[in-house]
Each structure stands twice: as C-alpha cells, then as structure tokens.
Write an enzyme that holds these catalytic residues in place. Structure first.
Site, PDB file in Angstrom:
ATOM      1  CG  ASP A  47       7.451  19.769  12.812  1.00 25.16           C
ATOM      2  OD1 ASP A  47       7.090  19.751  13.991  1.00 25.16           O
ATOM      3  OD2 ASP A  47       6.791  20.269  11.889  1.00 25.16           O
ATOM      4  CD  GLU A  79      -2.104  -7.848  -9.297  1.00 23.09           C
ATOM      5  OE1 GLU A  79      -0.916  -7.891  -8.936  1.00 23.09           O
ATOM      6  OE2 GLU A  79      -3.050  -8.165  -8.550  1.00 23.09           O
ATOM      7  N   PRO A 115       4.695   0.884  -4.523  1.00 25.62           N
ATOM      8  CG  PRO A 115       3.762  -1.218  -4.136  1.00 25.62           C
ATOM      9  CD  PRO A 115       3.597   0.017  -4.952  1.00 25.62           C
ATOM     10  NE  ARG A 153       4.092  19.717   8.229  1.00 28.08           N
ATOM     11  CZ  ARG A 153       5.254  19.798   8.836  1.00 28.08           C
ATOM     12  NH1 ARG A 153       6.326  19.263   8.299  1.00 28.08           N
ATOM     13  NH2 ARG A 153       5.361  20.393  10.001  1.00 28.08           N
TER      14      ARG A 153
HETATM   15  C1  LIG Z   1      -2.152  -2.979  -5.150  1.00 33.16           C
HETATM   16  S1  LIG Z   1      -0.977  -1.755  -5.604  1.00 33.16           S
HETATM   17  C2  LIG Z   1       0.024  -2.605  -6.779  1.00 33.16           C
HETATM   18  C3  LIG Z   1       1.116  -3.366  -6.134  1.00 33.16           C
HETATM   19  C4  LIG Z   1       2.065  -4.049  -7.108  1.00 33.16           C
HETATM   20  N1  LIG Z   1       1.460  -5.203  -7.711  1.00 33.16           N
HETATM   21  C5  LIG Z   1       3.309  -4.474  -6.345  1.00 33.16           C
HETATM   22  O1  LIG Z   1       3.238  -5.489  -5.656  1.00 33.16           O
HETATM   23  O2  LIG Z   1       4.336  -3.776  -6.394  1.00 33.16           O
HETATM   24  C6  LIG Z   1      -1.914  -0.640  -6.573  1.00 33.16           C
HETATM   25  C7  LIG Z   1      -1.434   0.804  -6.579  1.00 33.16           C
HETATM   26  O3  LIG Z   1      -1.452   1.339  -5.259  1.00 33.16           O
HETATM   27  C8  LIG Z   1      -0.428   2.314  -5.118  1.00 33.16           C
HETATM   28  N2  LIG Z   1       0.383   1.898  -3.966  1.00 33.16           N
HETATM   29  C9  LIG Z   1       0.206   0.807  -3.203  1.00 33.16           C
HETATM   30  N3  LIG Z   1       1.077   0.751  -2.195  1.00 33.16           N
HETATM   31  C10 LIG Z   1       1.853   1.848  -2.299  1.00 33.16           C
HETATM   32  C11 LIG Z   1       2.948   2.365  -1.541  1.00 33.16           C
HETATM   33  N4  LIG Z   1       3.438   1.727  -0.490  1.00 33.16           N
HETATM   34  N5  LIG Z   1       3.498   3.546  -1.930  1.00 33.16           N
HETATM   35  C12 LIG Z   1       3.035   4.197  -3.020  1.00 33.16           C
HETATM   36  N6  LIG Z   1       2.003   3.748  -3.774  1.00 33.16           N
HETATM   37  C13 LIG Z   1       1.418   2.599  -3.432  1.00 33.16           C
HETATM   38  C14 LIG Z   1       0.312   2.376  -6.447  1.00 33.16           C
HETATM   39  O4  LIG Z   1      -0.237   3.444  -7.189  1.00 33.16           O
HETATM   40  C15 LIG Z   1      -0.031   1.032  -7.077  1.00 33.16           C
HETATM   41  O5  LIG Z   1       0.009   1.091  -8.492  1.00 33.16           O
END
Ligand SMILES: C[S@@+](CC[C@H](N)C(=O)[O-])C[C@H]1O[C@@H](n2cnc3c(N)ncnc32)[C@H](O)[C@@H]1O
Length: 245
Positions: A169, A116, A89, A154
C-alpha cells in the site's frame, strides 16, 4: 491488542463494528472497549465541561473524569497502558510510521475532546502522546480516534487478510501504490493496460514498480528516498523519461 476509547458519545463508534475492524474484534485480534466519560463524573448533572478560567468563548472539558476513566481502564487491564493518546489538532501528525509503531504495542487508550478542548492538566499529567490526524480542526475527537484505531489496526497481524497488500500500500516502502483495475477490460472507451492482461508476471511486476515510482515522483516527491532506489528503479525511471533530481 487492547484499545480503550474515552468519549462523551459512545454511540459514535458503530463504524468500528463493521468490515475488517469488526471481524478482527470478533476473532479476538482486537479488543476495543468504549467508555462513557459521563460515567466518571460525580455530580447529579454528569457534567463533563465548565467555563474557561480567564474567560473567553466556549467550554473546556474537566480533568477529573478523564483521570478517573483512565484509572478504571488501568484496573480493568491490570497493567499500565502502552500509550494514553490525547486526540488534538496540536499533536504529532499521524503517519504510516507512527501507526505501524503503535501497532507493535499492547494497549492503547484514546481520549476524545470536544468544545475548546480538554483541560491542559490531562495533557500534562495523563497523556503519553498527543496525536493529530491533520492540519484542520474537527468538532470532536471521535473521528480522529477511529482514524487512529483503523490506521493502527491494519498493522496488527491477521487484521488485513493478505499481509502482502499492507506491505504494497501507499507509504509502505516510501512509495505510493500503483493503479488497480478489474473487469471489464474496456469501459466507456477506457482500456485496462495491455500488460495487465498479458499473464506475464515479470512484466506486470516491472510495470507496477514503474507506476509506483512515477506516481510518487509526480505526486509526492517528498516521499522518495533517492538512496533507497535500486538499479532497476533507476532504469525504470530512465525508461519512463523521469528525472529524479
Ligand atoms: C474543536 S477541537 C479543539 C481545538 C482547540 N481549541 C485548538 O484549536 O487546538 C475539539 C476536540 O476535537 C478533537 N480534534 C479536533 N481536530 C482534531 C485533529 N485535527 N486531530 C485530532 N483531534 C482533533 C480533539 O479531541 C479536540 O479536543
């Protein structure tokens, strides 16, 4: 294009077996391999996570299995991947432009986190890119990996049957798409716009262009590049009484 995905849930990737992506794989346009991260652990319990240094909630995914998995992918591909993407994220937001750029490359590797997240040394020493699919947090990287693969695929020539539809698109050319209708011509009192039934291709083209401009202006004015508007675009906006400034 070759895509390798590293995950603790290989069974999550059945959506990549159906529809356009499934057909592209069958036709050899996309070669997608799912790697089970646990196959790259060295202990009896196939442990992929551990408690965080410094304490605190949750578990952290260990670095060694990710490095070993990418080594195996390098060996299988016989070359360095174009991108090793850490789903996160905190990464750069996935956009039309980023997906199109990645589609021009040869080989993507995607790393899926959980808990995490993944030990920071994977970001520092292994990933070439860190990509987010939006400003929210999901439980794992499998859905983001599939979103990235779908958005990129795509743009791979031949994956979408009619390349013209990709070019028209939303976000292509900085505009949203126009509205679409099919039969019947009237449904529950809602009529298909007359012009679309007229058979007048030039009138239909102008109507669709005006719709794209109007929708973009009303819903996503941030996308509209004023300098890219043609004289015709300005006339269409004027005729619709829409002010671009
Ligand atoms: C619970 S999340 C970890 C969040 C992290 N502790 C933070 O707050 O930045 C677990 C995993 O989900 C994936 N993930 C969660 N949200 C995401 C997003 N918005 N975009 C891409 N990957 C995401 C990633 O691979 C991440 O390592």
């Amino acid at each position: 294009m070759r895509v390798d995905i590293v995950t603790i849930f290989p069974e999550a990737f059945t959506p990549l077996e159906i529809s356009m992506i499934g057909r592209a794989r069958e036709r050899g346009l996309l070669q997608i391999t799912i790697w089970d991260l646990r196959d790259f652990t060295t202990d009896r319990h196939r442990q992929v996570d551990d408690a965080p240094y410094g304490g605190g909630a949750g578990m952290v995914m260990k670095p060694e299995p990710f490095f070993a998995a990418v080594d195996a992918i390098r060996a299988a591909a016989g070359a360095e991947p174009s991108h090793v993407i850490l789903t996160s994220p905190q990464g750069a937001r996935l956009t039309h432009a980023l997906a199109e750029e990645m589609a021009g490359t040869r080989h993507l590797v995607l790393l899926c986190g959980h808990y995490e997240g993944i030990d920071e040394r994977v970001r520092e020493g292994l990933a070439t890119d860190e990509i987010s699919i939006g400003d929210y947090v999901l439980t794992g990287g499998e859905l983001p990996a599939m979103v990235i693969v779908d958005a990129v695929a795509r743009f791979v020539p031949g994956v979408v049957g009619d390349a013209a539809s990709v070019e028209a698109d939303s976000f292509a050319q900085g505009l949203l798409d126009h509205s679409h209708y099919t039969r019947p011509p009237e449904f529950r009192g809602m009529k298909v716009p007359e012009v679309l039934l007229s058979g007048n291709h030039e009138a239909i083209r102008r109507w669709r262009r005006a719709q794209r401009l109007r929708r973009t202006l009303e819903r996503r004015p941030d996308l509209l590049k004023h300098e890219a508007l043609s004289e015709e675009d300005r006339r269409l906006l004027d005729a619709a009484d829409l002010d671009i400034d």
